[in-house]
Motif scaffolding. Structure first.
Motif, PDB file in Angstrom:
ATOM      1  N   ILE B  80       7.498 -34.880 -46.990  1.00  0.00           N
ATOM      2  CA  ILE B  80       8.022 -33.510 -46.961  1.00  0.00           C
ATOM      3  C   ILE B  80       8.147 -32.972 -48.383  1.00  0.00           C
ATOM      4  N   GLU B  81       8.690 -33.783 -49.283  1.00  0.00           N
ATOM      5  CA  GLU B  81       8.953 -33.265 -50.627  1.00  0.00           C
ATOM      6  C   GLU B  81       7.662 -33.012 -51.397  1.00  0.00           C
ATOM      7  N   ILE B  82       6.615 -33.752 -51.055  1.00  0.00           N
ATOM      8  CA  ILE B  82       5.357 -33.552 -51.768  1.00  0.00           C
ATOM      9  C   ILE B  82       4.795 -32.161 -51.455  1.00  0.00           C
ATOM     10  N   PHE B  83       5.135 -31.652 -50.265  1.00  0.00           N
ATOM     11  CA  PHE B  83       4.732 -30.283 -49.932  1.00  0.00           C
ATOM     12  C   PHE B  83       5.687 -29.277 -50.571  1.00  0.00           C
ATOM     13  N   LEU B  84       6.992 -29.579 -50.562  1.00  0.00           N
ATOM     14  CA  LEU B  84       7.966 -28.652 -51.153  1.00  0.00           C
ATOM     15  C   LEU B  84       7.710 -28.447 -52.647  1.00  0.00           C
ATOM     16  N   LYS B  85       7.162 -29.452 -53.309  1.00  0.00           N
ATOM     17  CA  LYS B  85       6.880 -29.344 -54.748  1.00  0.00           C
ATOM     18  C   LYS B  85       5.781 -28.321 -55.040  1.00  0.00           C
ATOM     19  N   GLU B 100      11.561 -23.206 -41.400  1.00  0.00           N
ATOM     20  CA  GLU B 100      10.403 -23.757 -40.698  1.00  0.00           C
ATOM     21  C   GLU B 100      10.720 -25.040 -39.943  1.00  0.00           C
ATOM     22  N   ASN B 101       9.829 -25.350 -39.001  1.00  0.00           N
ATOM     23  CA  ASN B 101       9.923 -26.554 -38.186  1.00  0.00           C
ATOM     24  C   ASN B 101       9.572 -27.764 -39.058  1.00  0.00           C
ATOM     25  N   ILE B 102      10.416 -28.795 -39.021  1.00  0.00           N
ATOM     26  CA  ILE B 102      10.204 -29.928 -39.922  1.00  0.00           C
ATOM     27  C   ILE B 102       8.912 -30.675 -39.610  1.00  0.00           C
ATOM     28  N   PHE B 103       8.495 -30.632 -38.357  1.00  0.00           N
ATOM     29  CA  PHE B 103       7.246 -31.325 -38.008  1.00  0.00           C
ATOM     30  C   PHE B 103       6.057 -30.634 -38.685  1.00  0.00           C
ATOM     31  N   ASP B 104       6.123 -29.298 -38.808  1.00  0.00           N
ATOM     32  CA  ASP B 104       5.047 -28.567 -39.495  1.00  0.00           C
ATOM     33  C   ASP B 104       5.069 -28.856 -40.990  1.00  0.00           C
ATOM     34  N   ILE B 105       6.276 -28.911 -41.561  1.00  0.00           N
ATOM     35  CA  ILE B 105       6.379 -29.215 -42.998  1.00  0.00           C
ATOM     36  C   ILE B 105       5.805 -30.602 -43.257  1.00  0.00           C
ATOM     37  N   LYS B 107       3.569 -32.172 -41.519  1.00  0.00           N
ATOM     38  CA  LYS B 107       2.108 -32.129 -41.364  1.00  0.00           C
ATOM     39  C   LYS B 107       1.458 -31.557 -42.629  1.00  0.00           C
ATOM     40  N   ASN B 108       2.065 -30.508 -43.199  1.00  0.00           N
ATOM     41  CA  ASN B 108       1.529 -29.940 -44.436  1.00  0.00           C
ATOM     42  C   ASN B 108       1.578 -30.959 -45.572  1.00  0.00           C
ATOM     43  N   GLY B 109       2.688 -31.705 -45.602  1.00  0.00           N
ATOM     44  CA  GLY B 109       2.828 -32.738 -46.628  1.00  0.00           C
ATOM     45  C   GLY B 109       1.777 -33.817 -46.470  1.00  0.00           C
ATOM     46  N   ARG B 110       1.537 -34.188 -45.244  1.00  0.00           N
ATOM     47  CA  ARG B 110       0.528 -35.212 -44.945  1.00  0.00           C
ATOM     48  C   ARG B 110      -0.862 -34.748 -45.389  1.00  0.00           C
ATOM     49  N   ASN B 111      -1.158 -33.466 -45.168  1.00  0.00           N
ATOM     50  CA  ASN B 111      -2.447 -32.915 -45.604  1.00  0.00           C
ATOM     51  C   ASN B 111      -2.556 -32.962 -47.121  1.00  0.00           C
ATOM     52  N   ARG B 112      -1.441 -32.666 -47.778  1.00  0.00           N
ATOM     53  CA  ARG B 112      -1.460 -32.672 -49.258  1.00  0.00           C
ATOM     54  C   ARG B 112      -1.699 -34.084 -49.777  1.00  0.00           C
ATOM     55  N   ILE B 113      -1.067 -35.063 -49.116  1.00  0.00           N
ATOM     56  CA  ILE B 113      -1.277 -36.466 -49.513  1.00  0.00           C
ATOM     57  C   ILE B 113      -2.759 -36.820 -49.375  1.00  0.00           C
ATOM     58  N   ASP B 114      -3.379 -36.399 -48.281  1.00  0.00           N
ATOM     59  CA  ASP B 114      -4.804 -36.691 -48.081  1.00  0.00           C
ATOM     60  C   ASP B 114      -5.642 -36.060 -49.192  1.00  0.00           C
ATOM     61  N   ASN B 115      -5.276 -34.828 -49.595  1.00  0.00           N
ATOM     62  CA  ASN B 115      -6.025 -34.172 -50.672  1.00  0.00           C
ATOM     63  C   ASN B 115      -5.883 -34.913 -51.995  1.00  0.00           C
ATOM     64  N   ILE B 116      -4.649 -35.350 -52.267  1.00  0.00           N
ATOM     65  CA  ILE B 116      -4.428 -36.079 -53.529  1.00  0.00           C
ATOM     66  C   ILE B 116      -5.184 -37.399 -53.501  1.00  0.00           C
ATOM     67  N   MET B 117      -5.215 -38.037 -52.336  1.00  0.00           N
ATOM     68  CA  MET B 117      -5.954 -39.303 -52.218  1.00  0.00           C
ATOM     69  C   MET B 117      -7.431 -39.082 -52.520  1.00  0.00           C
ATOM     70  N   ASN B 118      -7.991 -37.995 -52.043  1.00  0.00           N
ATOM     71  CA  ASN B 118      -9.392 -37.699 -52.358  1.00  0.00           C
ATOM     72  C   ASN B 118      -9.579 -37.531 -53.862  1.00  0.00           C
ATOM     73  N   SER B 119      -8.620 -36.865 -54.496  1.00  0.00           N
ATOM     74  CA  SER B 119      -8.688 -36.693 -55.953  1.00  0.00           C
ATOM     75  C   SER B 119      -8.579 -38.034 -56.660  1.00  0.00           C
ATOM     76  N   VAL B 120      -7.731 -38.918 -56.139  1.00  0.00           N
ATOM     77  CA  VAL B 120      -7.574 -40.252 -56.735  1.00  0.00           C
ATOM     78  C   VAL B 120      -8.899 -41.007 -56.676  1.00  0.00           C
ATOM     79  N   LYS B 121      -9.557 -40.915 -55.534  1.00  0.00           N
ATOM     80  CA  LYS B 121     -10.833 -41.645 -55.373  1.00  0.00           C
ATOM     81  C   LYS B 121     -11.868 -41.101 -56.356  1.00  0.00           C
ATOM     82  N   GLU B 122     -11.938 -39.771 -56.478  1.00  0.00           N
ATOM     83  CA  GLU B 122     -12.915 -39.170 -57.406  1.00  0.00           C
ATOM     84  C   GLU B 122     -12.576 -39.560 -58.845  1.00  0.00           C
ATOM     85  N   LEU B 123     -11.300 -39.523 -59.163  1.00  0.00           N
ATOM     86  CA  LEU B 123     -10.874 -39.834 -60.526  1.00  0.00           C
ATOM     87  C   LEU B 123     -11.159 -41.298 -60.849  1.00  0.00           C
ATOM     88  N   HIS B 124     -10.978 -42.158 -59.866  1.00  0.00           N
ATOM     89  CA  HIS B 124     -11.238 -43.579 -60.099  1.00  0.00           C
ATOM     90  C   HIS B 124     -12.713 -43.808 -60.417  1.00  0.00           C
TER      91      HIS B 124
END
Lengths: 157, 435
Positions: B80-85, B100-105, B107-124
């Motif tokens: 959740i906090e990764i999205f709030l940031k 907002e509904n916490i389940f939506d928040i 889900k947004n956070g989870r999407n952001r984590i997936d995006n950062i993971m993609n960036s981590v893989k590219e950066l690696h």
């Protein structure tokens, strides 16, 4: 933590009372007070076994599974439920969460009605002890070393 | 005229590591969150935890160990906090959290984590392309294998806040206190910037520098970038080619002459005033990478200042055989120091892996031959180490010690403790040539 236990207790008590609809035909019935006491036992058992649970949880499942046991009568019903709840959570830890709630309750019922003949001491001290050991060693919960020995004996001769 | 509404919560009041808890606490303090808002957040958090626990248990178990539930709760809050940031201000983030509904928040956070993971893989992938050809075990184990391991085992569903690997290789610039995927991303970015800087130098020159620093560098936990940057800065100040990592004795003499008696601020000013030489001769990938190197200069200045003060600049810059400031320990058979102080020094010595670090402690703290003698027996040294440490004594001191342990008969030897006997044996064979 953000968890408020009072909310969870009220929810659980109501769900236990609803079970009377099923158990009445076996001559078994719980009052509101007894339901609250069972919920309290559940929380204490969860606490002492280091676990947490949401909803009414396991108490309803135990009631529904055990209500047709020939060894439960109105005189011992509430008391036995208290002990079954404690035994359940203790052995959830002992089995390392490797078997599901339903499987554990079924095993408890089968043993209670079968080899233990209504004895909670034999259930907790012998049958569940043996079962949890089997599960931790990756064996079938119902595996018996004596039966295995007899099979080997039969195969040889 | 645009009137900017003053924000109630400042970013500096929030914790990077425990962002969710700190933003809720600030929300309560500033009145953005009323009691009913806090109750809603608490209730929603429980519902989310219940949902995630059911998924974790595979719907087969209604209860879970408290430690496991705590872990899932932390994972939920981190997601959740990764999205709030992502909000431009904490005030806006809180307004969103209220409505907002916490389940939506989540889900947004989870999407952001997936995006950062993609960036981590590219950066690696980019980091792997820029790895310097250096044989350092910790570097390779962490940057190559460790990060690959992280990418494989990272569990964003139930352990999004965890790292699971130990990032043993230290980056030079300090990092914010972060968890989970954010930590790995920032860590890799730092490694990438350090690699880019080091790619300006020949691998052979870097390896030689590290070897001069310590022959066992392959096994050491060191930051390669720090040593390369220190040597390059020193070359720049000495008016050498910046890419020349091998300094001469004359260069060292010059550096001592200009850095001695200078404060860290003064040293830093000298270095930053000359930074234009870097800009003209060193490749920088982009302004972020250049800023990373600029940020390093203060810490480099502190390292150089400390080395100058301790007369160890030759050690930092990998200049072998520089003996101008070789110190001998001047010892008298004097009074022994306080027992507690002595015990602490011995513990420190025993705790050191490298002999050079042990010797530094001895030089700084052991001031009497009596303490020196006790230290030889209590310090758990190997025979080889004792021989090196004895080189700190001058001829008179050594003779005094040898004389004390010269025993005439085997009866006298029998009275000695084992450690005294062993020391006596070493001293009897030792000469001033250190053999």
């Amino acid at each position: 933590m953000f968890i408020n236990s009072n909310m969870l207790k009220i929810q659980g008590t109501n769900e236990i009372i609803k079970c009377n609809d099923l158990t009445e035909k076996y001559g078994l019935f719980l009052t509101g007070e007894q339901a609250r006491e069972l919920i309290e036992t559940r929380f204490q058992a969860l606490n002492s076994s280091g676990r947490i649970e949401f909803g009414g949880g396991i108490v309803e499942k135990i009631i529904k599974e055990f209500c047709d046991s020939p060894y439960l009568i109105m005189g011992n019903y509430a008391e036995y439920l208290h002990q079954l709840i404690e035994i359940f959570y203790f052995y959830k830890n002992e089995t390392l969460d490797l078997i599901s709630d339903d499987e554990l309750i079924k095993f408890m019922k089968d043993s209670f009605d079968g080899t233990c003949q209504g004895s909670l001491e034999l259930l907790a001290g012998r049958e569940l002890y043996r079962m949890s050991r089997n599960v931790r060693l990756g064996r079938d919960p119902y595996y018996s070393e004596e039966d295995s020995y007899m099979e080997d004996y039969d195969d040889e001769y | 005229m645009n009137i900017k509404i003053a924000e109630k919560i400042s970013n500096s009041a929030l914790s990077d590591e425990h962002y969710f808890q700190s933003i809720v606490a600030e929300g309560i303090r500033t009145g953005i969150l009323r009691d009913e808002d806090v109750e809603k957040i608490q209730y929603d958090t429980i519902k989310l935890l219940e949902d995630r626990v059911k998924k974790y248990n595979g719907y087969d178990n209604s209860s879970i160990r408290i430690e496991a539930a705590q872990g899932i709760l932390e994972s939920n809050l981190y997601t959740i906090e990764i999205f709030l940031k992502t909000f431009s201000s904490p005030d806006d983030a809180l307004e969103y959290l209220k409505k907002e509904n916490i389940f939506d928040i989540y889900k947004n956070g989870r999407n952001r984590i997936d995006n950062i993971m993609n960036s981590v893989k590219e950066l690696h992938v980019e980091v792997m392309k820029t790895i310097p050809e250096i044989k350092n075990y910790i570097y390779n184990a962490t940057i190559v294998d460790g990060i690959k391991g992280f990418i494989k085992i990272y569990n964003p569903d139930f352990e999004s806040h965890e790292i699971k690997i130990t990032a043993d290789y230290p980056v030079f610039n300090s990092m914010k206190k972060l968890k989970g995927i954010e930590f790995i991303y920032e860590y890799l970015k730092s490694i990438y910037f350090e690699n880019i800087f080091c790619s300006n130098f020949l691998p052979e020159d870097i390896n030689n520098l590290l070897f001069r620093y310590d022959e066992g560098y392959e096994e050491l936990v060191i930051n390669i970038y720090e040593l390369v940057l220190s040597a390059s800065v020193a070359s720049m100040i000495s008016k050498n080619d910046i890419k020349n990592l091998e300094l001469s004795f004359e260069n060292l003499d010059y550096l001592y002459s200009i850095f001695s008696e200078k404060s860290i601020t003064d040293i830093n000013k000298i270095i930053t005033d000359n930074f234009k030489d870097f800009e003209d001769n060193i490749f920088f990938l982009n302004k972020n990478q250049k800023y990373y190197v600029e940020r390093s200069l203060l810490k480099i200045s502190e390292g150089i200042g400390r080395a100058v003060r301790l007369k160890k600049l030759h050690k930092l810059l990998g200049v072998k055989e520089y003996k101008k400031y070789d110190e001998k320990v001047f010892i008298s058979f004097g009074e022994k120091m306080d027992n507690d102080k002595y015990r602490k020094i011995i513990e420190e010595i025993i705790g050191c892996k490298k002999l050079s670090d042990k010797i530094e402690i001895i030089i700084e703290n052991i001031k009497s031959l009596a303490d020196f003698e006790d230290m030889l027996m209590d310090g758990e040294f190997t025979k080889k180490e004792i021989i090196e440490i004895l080189k700190l004594l001058n001829a008179d001191e050594l003779n005094a010690l040898k004389e004390k342990y010269r025993f005439v008969s085997s009866l006298e030897a029998a009275d000695l403790r084992i450690s005294e006997y062993e020391l006596a044996m070493i001293l009897s064979k030792y000469n001033l040539e250190g053999k």
